[in-house]
Design a protein around this motif. Structure first.
Motif, PDB file in Angstrom:
ATOM      1  N   ALA A   1       1.263  -8.288   9.425  1.00 34.11           N
ATOM      2  CA  ALA A   1       0.492  -9.210  10.259  1.00 34.11           C
ATOM      3  C   ALA A   1       1.233 -10.511  10.538  1.00 34.11           C
ATOM      4  O   ALA A   1       0.955 -11.193  11.532  1.00 34.11           O
ATOM      5  CB  ALA A   1      -0.846  -9.506   9.597  1.00 34.11           C
TER       6      ALA A   1
ATOM      7  N   ALA B   1      -2.339 -15.448  10.843  1.00 29.68           N
ATOM      8  CA  ALA B   1      -1.854 -15.028   9.532  1.00 29.68           C
ATOM      9  C   ALA B   1      -0.810 -16.015   9.015  1.00 29.68           C
ATOM     10  O   ALA B   1      -0.822 -16.381   7.826  1.00 29.68           O
ATOM     11  CB  ALA B   1      -1.265 -13.623   9.613  1.00 29.68           C
TER      12      ALA B   1
ATOM     13  N   ARG C   1      -2.261 -20.028   1.279  1.00 25.91           N
ATOM     14  CA  ARG C   1      -1.613 -19.169   0.291  1.00 25.91           C
ATOM     15  C   ARG C   1      -0.331 -19.788  -0.270  1.00 25.91           C
ATOM     16  O   ARG C   1      -0.108 -19.761  -1.492  1.00 25.91           O
ATOM     17  CB  ARG C   1      -1.314 -17.803   0.914  1.00 25.91           C
TER      18      ARG C   1
ATOM     19  N   ASP D   1      -8.255 -10.357   4.117  1.00 22.73           N
ATOM     20  CA  ASP D   1      -7.251  -9.287   4.047  1.00 22.73           C
ATOM     21  C   ASP D   1      -6.020  -9.681   4.850  1.00 22.73           C
ATOM     22  O   ASP D   1      -6.114 -10.034   6.026  1.00 22.73           O
ATOM     23  CB  ASP D   1      -7.848  -7.985   4.583  1.00 22.73           C
ATOM     24  N   LEU D   2      -4.872  -9.624   4.212  1.00 23.74           N
ATOM     25  CA  LEU D   2      -3.626 -10.030   4.859  1.00 23.74           C
ATOM     26  C   LEU D   2      -2.521  -9.089   4.434  1.00 23.74           C
ATOM     27  O   LEU D   2      -2.314  -8.852   3.251  1.00 23.74           O
ATOM     28  CB  LEU D   2      -3.275 -11.471   4.462  1.00 23.74           C
ATOM     29  N   ARG D   3      -1.820  -8.539   5.440  1.00 19.41           N
ATOM     30  CA  ARG D   3      -0.717  -7.617   5.180  1.00 19.41           C
ATOM     31  C   ARG D   3       0.585  -8.210   5.711  1.00 19.41           C
ATOM     32  O   ARG D   3       0.574  -8.985   6.672  1.00 19.41           O
ATOM     33  CB  ARG D   3      -0.982  -6.257   5.826  1.00 19.41           C
TER      34      ARG D   3
ATOM     35  N   ASP E   1       0.344 -11.789  14.175  1.00 17.96           N
ATOM     36  CA  ASP E   1      -0.837 -12.647  14.236  1.00 17.96           C
ATOM     37  C   ASP E   1      -0.489 -14.081  13.843  1.00 17.96           C
ATOM     38  O   ASP E   1      -0.148 -14.339  12.687  1.00 17.96           O
ATOM     39  CB  ASP E   1      -1.919 -12.100  13.297  1.00 17.96           C
TER      40      ASP E   1
ATOM     41  N   PHE F   1      -0.405 -12.352  -0.697  1.00 15.40           N
ATOM     42  CA  PHE F   1      -1.197 -11.403   0.083  1.00 15.40           C
ATOM     43  C   PHE F   1      -2.466 -10.957  -0.647  1.00 15.40           C
ATOM     44  O   PHE F   1      -3.076  -9.963  -0.279  1.00 15.40           O
ATOM     45  CB  PHE F   1      -0.337 -10.188   0.439  1.00 15.40           C
TER      46      PHE F   1
END
Length: 317
Positions: free
Chosen positions: A30, A37, A45, A25-27, A34, A20
């Motif tokens: 999400a 994501a 990632r 920006d990635l939570r 999403d 993350f």
């Protein structure tokens, strides 16, 4: 056992953090809402995380094996010419077969890494065994000479920037479909664990190994092949990552001794954790810009190496 469990938990936690961290920006929430994501995790990632973990673990194991082969605690693949030898193979393929496949580059890089590692082994055998620091110094000079030759030829053929991209150790370019060859390095590390007892006996020396019934030449050849393959795959995939195969085996050896059957899993885990921490620091130190992980490891590794030189050894019972 408690420390090993704690290490596994810490490695899993760092892996979660790594997924993350980035410019986008990635939570965690999400991932449930999403689809893009999830695609980011799958394409960028997660492959980067796997590449970091495999690189750290395999280089740490390869460094341990090389130290057993040379019976010297101050050597590792990226400081005795193995990494520079792999870079030489990439340069030769680029010059004479620029359209060659990735596997052809890996094969050539492995062959030149094997030749350079074997060459240093022959040189190291002529050095005084009572002066282990000299072996490390000669290794740095030997690798520097090969690296200088690679740089000169690349400069003469206007390939200096290309070689710089190949050998600079960083993970920003790792994507799905561009790192999978590193799993071969993981397989090589696993095979080294299978042969851990033979490497432990090999570390006793030529005469003692033969007296104990070990096929010295066969185990030596296998070790050189494993170290060369790991070095080549690492350089081809992510570049030269320094100090991992040097400081991690030394730290674990001081804590747990030299029984490779017992220590290799810890060495692999600590190597993966070290490179993962360096990669996270490289991403956040100048956010949103990113530093090469090799730069972070070069600074940290040099400090830890000096500390190891002056700190007395302490073996676990």
């Amino acid at each position: 056992m408690g420390k090993i469990v704690l290490g596994v938990v810490a490695l899993l936690a760092l892996s979660g953090v790594s997924l993350f961290i980035g410019v986008i920006d990635l939570r965690p929430a999400a991932l449930l809402q999403d689809p893009e994501a999830l695609q980011l995790i799958a394409v960028s990632r997660a492959p980067r995380l796997f590449a970091v973990l495999i690189t750290g673990a395999s280089l740490a194991v390869a460094g341990t094996v090389l130290q057993m082969l040379m019976r010297n605690r101050f050597v590792e693949p990226m400081t005795v010419g193995s990494g520079e030898g792999a870079a030489l193979g990439i340069l030769l393929v680029t010059l004479f077969a620029p359209t060659a496949s990735l596997f052809a580059k890996i094969a050539m890089a492995s062959a030149t890494a094997f030749a350079s590692t074997a060459g240093f082994l022959l040189i190291a055998r002529r050095l005084p065994p009572t002066q282990p620091y000299m072996v490390a110094l000669v290794g740095l000079v030997y690798g520097g000479v090969i690296g200088a030759g690679v740089t000169f030829v690349a400069y003469q053929n206007d390939l200096l920037q290309m070689i710089g991209v190949w050998v600079t150790g960083e993970f920003s370019g790792v994507l799905q479909g561009r790192y999978e060859t590193l799993w071969l390095a993981a397989i090589a590390a696993v095979l080294c664990f299978v042969a851990a007892d033979q490497f432990s006996i090999l570390g006793l020396g030529h005469a003692a190994s033969i007296n104990l019934g070990l096929n010295y030449r066969q185990v030596m050849l296998f070790g050189l092949l494993a170290v060369s393959l790991v070095s080549a795959l690492t350089v081809v995939s992510v570049g030269i990552i320094p100090f991992v195969g040097l400081i991690v085996p030394n730290i674990v050896s001081r804590m747990m001794g030299d029984n490779l059957r017992r220590t290799l899993p810890v060495i692999a885990m600590m190597g993966a954790g070290l490179v993962l921490v360096a990669d996270i620091v490289a991403r956040v130190l100048r956010y949103p810009f990113e530093m090469p992980s090799a730069t972070v490891l070069g600074v940290v590794g040099a400090v830890v190496f000096i500390w190891l030189l002056y700190r007395p050894a302490r073996h676990a019972p």
